[in-house]
Design a protein around this motif. Structure first.
Motif, PDB file in Angstrom:
ATOM      1  N   SER A 186       0.754  -1.199   0.021  1.00  0.00           N
ATOM      2  CA  SER A 186      -0.015   0.068   0.104  1.00  0.00           C
ATOM      3  C   SER A 186       0.967   1.201   0.133  1.00  0.00           C
ATOM      4  O   SER A 186       1.881   1.190   0.509  1.00  0.00           O
ATOM      5  CB  SER A 186      -0.688   0.045   1.259  1.00  0.00           C
ATOM      6  OG  SER A 186      -1.599   1.270   1.282  1.00  0.00           O
ATOM      7  N   SER A 187       0.313   2.201  -0.874  1.00  0.00           N
ATOM      8  CA  SER A 187       0.988   3.666  -0.799  1.00  0.00           C
ATOM      9  C   SER A 187       0.791   4.447   0.839  1.00  0.00           C
ATOM     10  O   SER A 187       1.270   5.497   1.043  1.00  0.00           O
ATOM     11  CB  SER A 187       0.697   4.451  -1.762  1.00  0.00           C
ATOM     12  OG  SER A 187      -0.803   4.701  -1.630  1.00  0.00           O
ATOM     13  N   SER A 188      -0.088   3.755   1.424  1.00  0.00           N
ATOM     14  CA  SER A 188      -0.772   4.632   2.831  1.00  0.00           C
ATOM     15  C   SER A 188       0.223   3.952   3.970  1.00  0.00           C
ATOM     16  O   SER A 188       0.013   2.551   4.186  1.00  0.00           O
ATOM     17  CB  SER A 188      -2.086   4.520   2.886  1.00  0.00           C
ATOM     18  OG  SER A 188      -2.520   4.922   4.044  1.00  0.00           O
ATOM     19  N   ASP A 189       0.711   4.752   4.978  1.00  0.00           N
ATOM     20  CA  ASP A 189       1.035   4.000   6.071  1.00  0.00           C
ATOM     21  C   ASP A 189       0.022   4.156   7.182  1.00  0.00           C
ATOM     22  O   ASP A 189      -0.013   3.184   8.069  1.00  0.00           O
ATOM     23  CB  ASP A 189       2.377   4.896   6.619  1.00  0.00           C
ATOM     24  CG  ASP A 189       3.685   4.561   5.679  1.00  0.00           C
ATOM     25  OD1 ASP A 189       3.654   3.623   5.365  1.00  0.00           O
ATOM     26  OD2 ASP A 189       4.257   5.702   5.601  1.00  0.00           O
ATOM     27  N   GLN A 190      -1.070   5.168   7.295  1.00  0.00           N
ATOM     28  CA  GLN A 190      -1.799   4.952   8.292  1.00  0.00           C
ATOM     29  C   GLN A 190      -2.793   4.033   8.099  1.00  0.00           C
ATOM     30  O   GLN A 190      -3.385   3.877   6.779  1.00  0.00           O
ATOM     31  CB  GLN A 190      -2.685   6.320   8.136  1.00  0.00           C
ATOM     32  CG  GLN A 190      -1.945   7.501   8.817  1.00  0.00           C
ATOM     33  CD  GLN A 190      -1.503   7.381  10.238  1.00  0.00           C
ATOM     34  OE1 GLN A 190      -2.777   7.280  10.939  1.00  0.00           O
ATOM     35  NE2 GLN A 190      -0.572   7.623  10.837  1.00  0.00           N
ATOM     36  N   ALA A 191      -3.480   3.203   9.169  1.00  0.00           N
ATOM     37  CA  ALA A 191      -3.852   2.206   8.758  1.00  0.00           C
ATOM     38  C   ALA A 191      -5.075   2.163   9.973  1.00  0.00           C
ATOM     39  O   ALA A 191      -5.019   2.471  11.103  1.00  0.00           O
ATOM     40  CB  ALA A 191      -3.299   0.756   8.964  1.00  0.00           C
ATOM     41  N   VAL A 192      -6.163   1.462   9.626  1.00  0.00           N
ATOM     42  CA  VAL A 192      -7.488   1.119  10.611  1.00  0.00           C
ATOM     43  C   VAL A 192      -7.194  -0.450  10.590  1.00  0.00           C
ATOM     44  O   VAL A 192      -7.287  -1.076   9.630  1.00  0.00           O
ATOM     45  CB  VAL A 192      -8.639   1.520  10.176  1.00  0.00           C
ATOM     46  CG1 VAL A 192      -9.837   0.579  10.963  1.00  0.00           C
ATOM     47  CG2 VAL A 192      -8.633   3.139  10.585  1.00  0.00           C
ATOM     48  N   VAL A 193      -7.405  -1.275  11.866  1.00  0.00           N
ATOM     49  CA  VAL A 193      -7.340  -2.446  11.915  1.00  0.00           C
ATOM     50  C   VAL A 193      -8.798  -3.148  12.294  1.00  0.00           C
ATOM     51  O   VAL A 193      -9.210  -2.627  13.355  1.00  0.00           O
ATOM     52  CB  VAL A 193      -6.344  -2.965  13.064  1.00  0.00           C
ATOM     53  CG1 VAL A 193      -6.259  -4.541  13.301  1.00  0.00           C
ATOM     54  CG2 VAL A 193      -4.801  -2.476  12.706  1.00  0.00           C
ATOM     55  N   MET A 194      -9.449  -3.719  11.647  1.00  0.00           N
ATOM     56  CA  MET A 194     -10.656  -4.336  12.174  1.00  0.00           C
ATOM     57  C   MET A 194     -10.807  -5.797  12.022  1.00  0.00           C
ATOM     58  O   MET A 194      -9.948  -6.405  11.372  1.00  0.00           O
ATOM     59  CB  MET A 194     -11.721  -3.673  11.125  1.00  0.00           C
ATOM     60  CG  MET A 194     -11.338  -3.950   9.577  1.00  0.00           C
ATOM     61  SD  MET A 194     -12.430  -5.511   9.171  1.00  0.00           S
ATOM     62  CE  MET A 194     -13.975  -4.499   8.734  1.00  0.00           C
ATOM     63  N   GLY A 195     -11.657  -6.350  12.638  1.00  0.00           N
ATOM     64  CA  GLY A 195     -11.853  -7.696  12.841  1.00  0.00           C
ATOM     65  C   GLY A 195     -13.321  -8.251  13.090  1.00  0.00           C
ATOM     66  O   GLY A 195     -14.012  -7.634  13.889  1.00  0.00           O
ATOM     67  N   TYR A 196     -13.570  -9.640  12.853  1.00  0.00           N
ATOM     68  CA  TYR A 196     -14.631 -10.297  13.376  1.00  0.00           C
ATOM     69  C   TYR A 196     -14.578 -11.302  14.104  1.00  0.00           C
ATOM     70  O   TYR A 196     -13.772 -12.131  14.120  1.00  0.00           O
ATOM     71  CB  TYR A 196     -15.473 -10.863  11.666  1.00  0.00           C
ATOM     72  CG  TYR A 196     -15.610  -9.593  10.911  1.00  0.00           C
ATOM     73  CD1 TYR A 196     -16.882  -8.871  10.919  1.00  0.00           C
ATOM     74  CD2 TYR A 196     -14.848  -9.199   9.789  1.00  0.00           C
ATOM     75  CE1 TYR A 196     -17.145  -7.975  10.121  1.00  0.00           C
ATOM     76  CE2 TYR A 196     -15.268  -8.227   8.978  1.00  0.00           C
ATOM     77  CZ  TYR A 196     -16.187  -7.437   8.998  1.00  0.00           C
ATOM     78  OH  TYR A 196     -16.499  -6.629   8.233  1.00  0.00           O
ATOM     79  N   CYS A 197     -15.494 -11.379  14.938  1.00  0.00           N
ATOM     80  CA  CYS A 197     -15.594 -12.639  16.163  1.00  0.00           C
ATOM     81  C   CYS A 197     -14.170 -12.892  16.793  1.00  0.00           C
ATOM     82  O   CYS A 197     -13.838 -11.737  17.576  1.00  0.00           O
ATOM     83  CB  CYS A 197     -16.064 -13.593  15.446  1.00  0.00           C
ATOM     84  SG  CYS A 197     -17.712 -13.602  14.962  1.00  0.00           S
ATOM     85  N   PHE A 198     -13.337 -13.807  16.601  1.00  0.00           N
ATOM     86  CA  PHE A 198     -12.174 -14.172  16.948  1.00  0.00           C
ATOM     87  C   PHE A 198     -11.141 -12.832  16.559  1.00  0.00           C
ATOM     88  O   PHE A 198     -10.269 -12.286  17.453  1.00  0.00           O
ATOM     89  CB  PHE A 198     -11.807 -15.423  16.615  1.00  0.00           C
ATOM     90  CG  PHE A 198     -10.396 -15.497  16.736  1.00  0.00           C
ATOM     91  CD1 PHE A 198      -9.635 -15.695  17.974  1.00  0.00           C
ATOM     92  CD2 PHE A 198      -9.361 -15.930  15.504  1.00  0.00           C
ATOM     93  CE1 PHE A 198      -8.182 -15.923  18.277  1.00  0.00           C
ATOM     94  CE2 PHE A 198      -8.178 -15.850  15.772  1.00  0.00           C
ATOM     95  CZ  PHE A 198      -7.316 -15.691  16.938  1.00  0.00           C
ATOM     96  N   GLY A 199     -11.333 -12.449  15.299  1.00  0.00           N
ATOM     97  CA  GLY A 199     -10.725 -11.295  14.983  1.00  0.00           C
ATOM     98  C   GLY A 199     -10.675 -10.106  15.463  1.00  0.00           C
ATOM     99  O   GLY A 199      -9.909  -9.193  15.623  1.00  0.00           O
ATOM    100  N   GLY A 200     -12.098  -9.869  16.025  1.00  0.00           N
ATOM    101  CA  GLY A 200     -12.196  -8.763  16.831  1.00  0.00           C
ATOM    102  C   GLY A 200     -11.779  -8.732  18.049  1.00  0.00           C
ATOM    103  O   GLY A 200     -10.804  -7.613  18.688  1.00  0.00           O
TER     104      GLY A 200
END
Length: 257
Positions: A128-142
């Motif tokens: 990615s060209s972007s350094d800023q990130a949002v981390v998201m997840g579902y169930c166990f991933g949450g």
């Protein structure tokens, strides 16, 4: 304000209607390694300049078509998206016992869990060209998302989001004062993750002075966002995705239009 809200709702519904119909795969399988082991993620790039990067963490099934669909949706919205792999290439448990065993390994070794998330984030940033990130997840991933948030180990993370995920804070852990904003989407009828856990987390974040949003959807069971399952609830899914779009816009500094 009314027109903007209506437009966002229409955009959300339009995107979700594409699921299972005309939404083409936007991404590619990515082989990568961490601590000498092989992993296989999925990268969906935005068309044109990305508004930011979103890291998607899978539920206890491992990385499947579901997370790939969500990554494709994010790419359609203008974000680079990477669905990481916490289990290892080719390891996609099918039975309930196998899924419990895989999640137990990482709950028992949270250092390994964090290391694998960070490896996925590094892999995503290589593309990615972007350094800023949002981390998201579902169930166990949450639950994994919150594990990363508590660790404070990830740099340039602009926000964390958990959908029907595990919310309990392990004994001895806490959230650093500089933790990025956290979005919590929870089903009011979730019998796997009690609503008391959501209230306890809100209290913990409030006391720590961390920005958060807790959204509880009445009648929504555990896994209410999983397309095609008997637990899927369209209203809660659409509403939580709309809130997530606004969260991305606010924290990655981009307009959803």
């Amino acid at each position: 304000m009314g027109r903007a809200s209506h437009g966002l709702k229409a955009t959300t519904s339009s995107i979700l209607l594409l699921i299972g119909t005309s939404l083409a795969s936007a991404g590619e399988t990515v082989d990568y390694s961490a601590d000498g082991a092989d992993y296989q993620g999925y990268y969906a790039p935005a068309s044109g300049e990305a508004k930011g990067l979103v890291l998607v963490i899978h539920d206890w099934d491992g990385l499947t078509d579901y997370e790939e669909r969500r990554a494709d949706m994010l790419a359609e919205m203008g974000y680079d998206a990477f669905a990481l792999d916490l289990y290892g290439a080719g390891n996609r448990p099918e039975t309930t016992d196998a899924k419990k065993a895989e999640t137990a390994k990482l709950y028992d070794d949270r250092e390994a869990m964090r290391a694998r998330i960070l490896a996925g984030l590094e892999t995503a940033r290589e593309r990615s060209s972007s350094d800023q990130a949002v981390v998201m997840g579902y169930c166990f991933g949450g639950a994994a998302v919150l594990e990363l948030a508590r660790s404070g180990a990830a740099e340039d993370v602009a926000g964390y989001a958990t959908f029907h995920g595990g919310l309990a804070t392990p004994e001895g852990q806490s959230y650093p004062a500089d933790t990025a904003p956290i979005l919590i989407a929870h089903g009011g009828a979730d019998t796997s993750i009690p609503i008391s856990d959501a209230a306890d987390l809100a209290r913990t974040l409030e006391e720590a002075g961390i920005t958060y949003g807790l959204h509880v959807y009445s009648g929504a069971p555990h896994a209410f966002t999983v397309f095609g399952s008997d637990r899927y609830q369209e209203r809660a899914d659409e509403n939580s995705w709309s809130v997530f779009q606004a969260f991305l816009s606010d924290n990655l500094g981009a307009s959803e239009g």
